[in-house]
Write a protein that holds these residues in place. Structure first.
Motif, PDB file in Angstrom:
ATOM      1  N   LYS A 183      41.383  39.661  16.393  1.00  0.00           N
ATOM      2  CA  LYS A 183      42.559  38.950  15.917  1.00  0.00           C
ATOM      3  C   LYS A 183      43.750  39.899  15.866  1.00  0.00           C
ATOM      4  O   LYS A 183      44.856  39.555  16.265  1.00  0.00           O
ATOM      5  N   SER A 186      45.079  40.440  19.267  1.00  0.00           N
ATOM      6  CA  SER A 186      45.847  39.282  19.735  1.00  0.00           C
ATOM      7  C   SER A 186      47.244  39.282  19.119  1.00  0.00           C
ATOM      8  O   SER A 186      48.231  39.015  19.802  1.00  0.00           O
ATOM      9  N   ASP A 187      47.307  39.588  17.834  1.00  0.00           N
ATOM     10  CA  ASP A 187      48.608  39.663  17.169  1.00  0.00           C
ATOM     11  C   ASP A 187      49.476  40.735  17.814  1.00  0.00           C
ATOM     12  O   ASP A 187      50.682  40.569  17.986  1.00  0.00           O
ATOM     13  N   LEU A 190      51.039  39.567  20.963  1.00  0.00           N
ATOM     14  CA  LEU A 190      52.173  38.687  20.730  1.00  0.00           C
ATOM     15  C   LEU A 190      53.391  39.492  20.274  1.00  0.00           C
ATOM     16  O   LEU A 190      54.519  39.230  20.703  1.00  0.00           O
ATOM     17  N   LYS A 519      40.237  28.559  20.260  1.00  0.00           N
ATOM     18  CA  LYS A 519      39.962  28.542  18.825  1.00  0.00           C
ATOM     19  C   LYS A 519      39.603  27.120  18.420  1.00  0.00           C
ATOM     20  O   LYS A 519      40.065  26.160  19.016  1.00  0.00           O
ATOM     21  N   PRO A 520      38.793  27.040  17.400  1.00  0.00           N
ATOM     22  CA  PRO A 520      38.412  25.699  16.938  1.00  0.00           C
ATOM     23  C   PRO A 520      39.606  24.945  16.364  1.00  0.00           C
ATOM     24  O   PRO A 520      40.594  25.554  15.954  1.00  0.00           O
ATOM     25  N   ILE A 521      39.498  23.641  16.329  1.00  0.00           N
ATOM     26  CA  ILE A 521      40.592  22.839  15.805  1.00  0.00           C
ATOM     27  C   ILE A 521      40.139  22.077  14.575  1.00  0.00           C
ATOM     28  O   ILE A 521      38.950  21.921  14.332  1.00  0.00           O
ATOM     29  N   THR A 534      41.883  24.765  20.774  1.00  0.00           N
ATOM     30  CA  THR A 534      43.282  25.058  21.007  1.00  0.00           C
ATOM     31  C   THR A 534      43.400  26.500  21.456  1.00  0.00           C
ATOM     32  O   THR A 534      42.502  27.310  21.245  1.00  0.00           O
ATOM     33  N   LEU A 536      46.534  29.678  22.633  1.00  0.00           N
ATOM     34  CA  LEU A 536      47.955  30.021  22.599  1.00  0.00           C
ATOM     35  C   LEU A 536      48.432  30.444  23.974  1.00  0.00           C
ATOM     36  O   LEU A 536      47.758  31.200  24.670  1.00  0.00           O
ATOM     37  N   GLY A 540      53.293  32.316  22.860  1.00  0.00           N
ATOM     38  CA  GLY A 540      52.913  32.074  21.477  1.00  0.00           C
ATOM     39  C   GLY A 540      52.834  30.613  21.103  1.00  0.00           C
ATOM     40  O   GLY A 540      52.483  30.284  19.982  1.00  0.00           O
ATOM     41  N   ARG A 541      53.155  29.729  22.043  1.00  0.00           N
ATOM     42  CA  ARG A 541      53.077  28.320  21.706  1.00  0.00           C
ATOM     43  C   ARG A 541      51.635  27.824  21.851  1.00  0.00           C
ATOM     44  O   ARG A 541      50.934  28.243  22.762  1.00  0.00           O
ATOM     45  N   PRO A 542      51.211  26.919  20.994  1.00  0.00           N
ATOM     46  CA  PRO A 542      49.845  26.422  21.110  1.00  0.00           C
ATOM     47  C   PRO A 542      49.701  25.445  22.279  1.00  0.00           C
ATOM     48  O   PRO A 542      50.662  24.802  22.683  1.00  0.00           O
TER      49      PRO A 542
END
Lengths: 805, 144
Positions: A183, A186-187, A190, A519-521, A534, A536, A540-542
């Motif tokens: 995580k 990933s951050d 971005l 990622k789970p929704i 979902t 990204l 950065g938009r989903p």
């Protein structure tokens, strides 16, 4: 050390650690059934793994312990303290042997039989720790001290410190920690993207750009490494299976072939470990119970060699893994009897069960259909353990079985985190992702070899002789309705599901291939049954990941996991084989080809028999009128014209040629042609390129009357969408004419078992009944599962033969 | 009794979300709609590398949507492992609850009744305490 071996050692040790507490608790209360089950599973798993790695001593020990424990489970034996001690001694021995295996040492011979004998034991035998017995004289009545602490004294011959542990090259980490690191990375990516945008806006700054580029490269590497840390290709798991299958089938005197699909699917290492055991059990079961011996197979008209097929697909946060065999299927009768015998259900309960419910009995604890206990499977453990293991990780398992045709197990495994290759597509103003493993092909709706048609309200698309249902993404999502005219502007993504069902998904645009982290929704979004997760986008938009199997199930009633075969499947396959074609010279003397199957005969007629007026061109042969084609290439000869009479099985057209040249086999690929709608494509015959006529286009463009003579008619249920859209093309392709709804005598009538039959006003000579439920197929007098293409075609053929005979 | 509450305005009324549930309060810039979902799910928005499901509190209560202002604030909460952004009309300060949540005879009115844990006293007067997990279940949950 071998990777797999290392896995085995690590796993065994982990289970030992985990079961340590259970063992102690069991010792305190030997009648505790739950503890007994846990320990039983442990020795069972060890036994399974040993068989695979060829550790005969370990296998023998664990098999013996398993035997004793299963007696207790079946209630034939009381778990007393003597038994507990004996089992504990064996578990200790397993632990020591595992250590020896890891260190690459030979474990001292002997002593095993004693441990095993202790299991059978009478009340007055108490066994001390494992290693002891080896040093002791053969004294069966030996009474040892308290368990566990006796071993060390006698071990001087093989001192433990000498077994120096190899330098550790791997460590085990909690997955949570990896998640957190992932995580963070990933951050970081971005943040980098954000920074990069600002730097671009600020203009060129050489002093910053250089280091920034380096940072980007490093970040990309780190990201890839972190990703790899968690993921493993399924191949890793698959690669160990052929050997297992081979050994098992040798042992059982069977011949089994293995087929894999989807080895490139990546999943969590953790998850791979979770499915390894269940998979092993399923394979054991399939080979032991499912697949018949070569003699029996031949007798039943099957290939001598059985087939075990593994197919994996990824969809969002689920992996579906299908293991199917072509054996005898699950013996529901015997399963039910066993269930009654084991006291799980009463006879009347079992009698009320559907076949499907009976199949699920296989997952009940303490059941087995094998009459004899073999070392491979058949102690009634296995499938209950399999289900327990899979459900523990939040997955599910299901089974579908057809008597005489085989059984398939459908595993669904969740993914907490996964990276999948996706195709991004646009609908409305948004982008959506489709797992690339489903995508078979992308074609433009405007392409000349794509044709749209409707059957009822169902839109169909024909592409390369395949007719498949078509769905518009915008329509599925309810964001826009599509007019008939708009279809040409769409891009079609041909989707093949794990069940081999094919459909076309019409989207506004196809953007790109990219690897996405899924990622789970939220459950409320999941409820729409449209999305699987979902992800990204780079900015950065989903973006939502589409759940294609659910969409197909909801919209088309295609079932992932059902052993369905869509009508089109076989057409594709035959297309790849050598196809006989006829070569001819057209009116312009250029060489062309037509599939030989389409050519009914060659006629020569006089020019007078041909009438051309504007767009209409017709020829009269033997008193019948035929549409004439092929005129666009040149003038007809003055006197005699050569015509190819082409048929699609029902109607005929004639095609004007100058000369018939030759027959040949087309074994290469057809390269589709974009430009000429009447040409399916070009293919290489010998050394020259030859255009091949598109039979579909030829017939589709002509409104030809049906030749009603000699064609058998078939009545299908008029009030079923399925019959109209799916069944009708198949029946027509089989050379039948669809009979008018009422009042006409049909040669064959197809009925749906689920629809009550009205009183027929007209009769049919033979009746074929179809059912939606694969499980009831064949049950009562030849009902056929509606997607059993072979069965249906065979029945149609049977009807035809009956008539001509 | 020092329960902290995030005080906010939902559908024009004062409401409060237990501060212990709230990870942060964010301003939502862009929402990616998810077609096919119930109305109260506005879509997804990204918070760092995570996607949040955006819930319109007013719609989730079954009330009329209030006109969106420029500055759309949302409370980020985690329910059963999923992150949600609860879009409110306005978010104020974090304040202390001065009483236990209590029921009010006659209820709080349709919609509110289902998602409210009760009324609490705060420095700025009586406020409804929202139960986040009932809120995100949406108005349909009751019917089901």
């Amino acid at each position: 050390m071998d990777d797999l071996l290392a896995d085995f050692v690590a796993e065994t040790r982990e289970m030992l650690e985990a079961s340590g507490g259970e063992i102690v608790a069991w010792e305190a209360d030997p009648s505790d059934r739950a503890r007994l089950d846990t320990i039983f599973r442990f020795v069972h798993t060890v036994k399974g793994n040993c068989g695979f790695f060829d550790f005969p001593r370990l296998e023998k020990l664990s098999h013996a312990a398993e035997d004793a424990l299963s007696e207790c489970r079946a209630g034939r034996r009381e778990a007393d303290s003597a038994l507990v001690s004996a089992v504990l001694a064996i578990i200790d021995r397993i632990s020591e042997m595992t250590d020896a295996i890891e260190a690459g040492e030979e474990f001292p011979e002997g002593g095993d039989d004693k441990l095993i004998a202790a299991l059978q034991g009478s009340d007055d035998i108490v066994v001390a720790s494992a290693v002891m017995s080896e040093a002791e004289p053969a004294n069966d009545q030996h009474v040892g001290e308290a368990d566990g602490d006796a071993g060390s004294d006698n071990e001087s011959s093989a001192p433990k410190p000498a077994r120096a542990q190899a330098v550790q090259r791997s460590i085990r980490l909690p997955v949570d920690l990896l998640d957190e690191v992932m995580k963070g990375v990933s951050d970081m990516v971005l943040a980098r993207n954000d920074l990069s945008r600002r730097l671009r806006e600020a203009g060129e700054q050489p002093t910053i750009d250089g280091p920034f580029d380096r940072l980007s490269t490093i970040l990309a590497d780190v990201r890839a490494a972190i990703t790899r840390m968690r993921m493993q290709r399924l191949e890793h798991l698959f690669s160990s299976l052929p050997r297992l299958v081979r050994d098992l089938s040798n042992e059982l005197g069977k011949q089994v072939m293995v087929d894999f699909e989807g080895g490139e699917v990546e999943l969590d290492r953790e998850m791979i470990e979770m499915v390894r055991d269940p998979l092993t059990h399923i394979i054991r079961n399939a080979i032991d119970h499912g697949i018949e011996g070569p003699g029996e197979r031949l007798k039943n008209g099957k290939r001598e060699i059985g087939l075990l097929r593994f197919a994996a697909r990824q969809a969002g946060n689920q992996i579906s893994l299908v293991v199917s065999d072509d054996g005898r299927g699950i013996d529901t009768g015997r399963l039910a009897d066993k269930a009654v015998a084991a006291g799980l259900y009463s006879q009347s309960e079992v009698d009320r069960m559907s076949d499907r419910r009976k199949h699920l009995l296989i997952f009940e604890p303490g059941l087995s259909t094998a009459n004899e206990v073999s070392s491979v499977s058949g102690r009634g453990v296995g499938m209950d353990v399999v289900r327990a293991n899979i459900e523990r990780v939040g997955g599910s398992i299901d089974v579908v079985s057809k008597p005489g045709e085989g059984a398939s197990f459908h595993l669904k495994l969740p993914l907490t985190l996964s990276i999948i290759a996706a195709l991004t597509v646009g609908a409305g103003s948004q982008r959506y992702a489709i797992p690339r493993s489903y995508v078979e092909e992308i074609v433009f709706g405007s392409s000349s070899n794509v044709e749209f048609a409707t059957a009822g309200d169902r839109r169909l698309v024909t592409f390369r002789d395949k007719r498949v249902p078509c769905l518009a993404l915008g329509d599925i999502l309810g964001i826009d309705e599509i007019d008939d005219a708009e279809w040409d502007s769409k891009t079609l993504v041909l989707i093949r599901l794990a069940s081999d069902d094919v459909f076309a998904l019409a989207v506004d645009r196809v953007f790109d291939h990219e690897d996405v982290v899924v990622k789970p929704i939220a459950p409320a979004v999941m409820e729409t049954r449209l999305y699987a997760g979902t992800t990204l986008l780079d900015d950065g938009r989903p973006m939502m990941l589409l759940d294609l199997p659910s969409i197909a199930t909801n919209r088309l009633h295609m079932g992932e996991g059902r052993s369905t075969e869509v009508v089109e499947e076989e057409v594709v396959e035959t297309g790849r084989k050598a196809v006989p074609i006829m070569l001819f010279a057209g009116l312009d003397d250029r060489k062309r080809a037509v599939r030989l199957d389409m050519v009914r005969r060659i006629d020569t007629v006089s020019r007078e028999a041909i009438d051309i007026e504007g767009q209409r061109a017709q020829a009269v042969i033997d008193g019948s009128v035929f549409t004439l084609l092929g005129l666009e290439f040149g003038e007809l000869p003055e006197d005699r014209c050569r015509l190819l009479r082409l048929t699609d099985g029902e109607s005929e057209v004639v095609y004007a040629v100058n000369e018939v040249l030759d027959a040949a086999d087309m074994d290469g690929e057809i390269i589709p042609s974009q430009y000429d709608p009447l040409i399916e494509g070009v293919t290489l015959i010998g050394d020259s390129l030859v255009p091949v006529l598109d039979g579909h286009a030829l017939f589709a463009r002509q409104r030809v009357q049906r030749r009603t003579d000699e064609v058998l008619s078939c009545r299908i249920p008029g009030d079923s969408d399925w019959a109209r859209t799916i069944l009708e093309p198949l029946v027509e392709a089989a050379g039948y004419r669809i009979a008018a709804d009422d009042g006409e005598d049909a040669d064959v009538e197809i009925q749906l078992a689920e629809i009550a039959q009205p009183e027929q006003s007209a009769s049919a000579r033979s009746v074929i009944r179809l059912t939606q439920d694969p499980d009831t197929a064949g049950a009562d007098g030849g009902t056929i599962y509606r997607y059993d293409r072979d069965g249906l075609l065979a029945a149609l053929k049977q009807a035809r033969l009956g008539r001509t005979a | 009794m020092t329960d902290l509450l995030l005080q906010c305005l939902v559908a024009g009324r004062h409401a409060a979300i237990p501060a212990s549930d709230v990870q942060s309060v964010i301003e939502i810039e862009e929402i990616t709609p998810i077609p096919g979902t119930p109305d109260f799910i506005l879509g997804l928005t990204a918070l760092r590398s995570q996607a949040l499901t955006v819930i319109d509190c007013s719609l989730a209560l079954g009330l009329a949507k209030t006109v969106a202002e420029d500055d759309q604030r949302a409370a980020v909460v985690e329910v059963e492992g999923h992150l949600y952004a609860l879009l409110v009309d306005a978010a104020y300060d974090v304040g202390e609850a001065l009483s236990q949540p209590v029921a009010v005879p006659g209820g709080f009115g349709a919609g509110w009744q289902r998602a409210a844990r009760g009324m609490v006293e705060t420095e700025s007067g009586p406020t409804l305490l929202i139960d986040t997990s009932s809120l995100i279940a949406g108005p349909m949950a009751e019917a089901a």
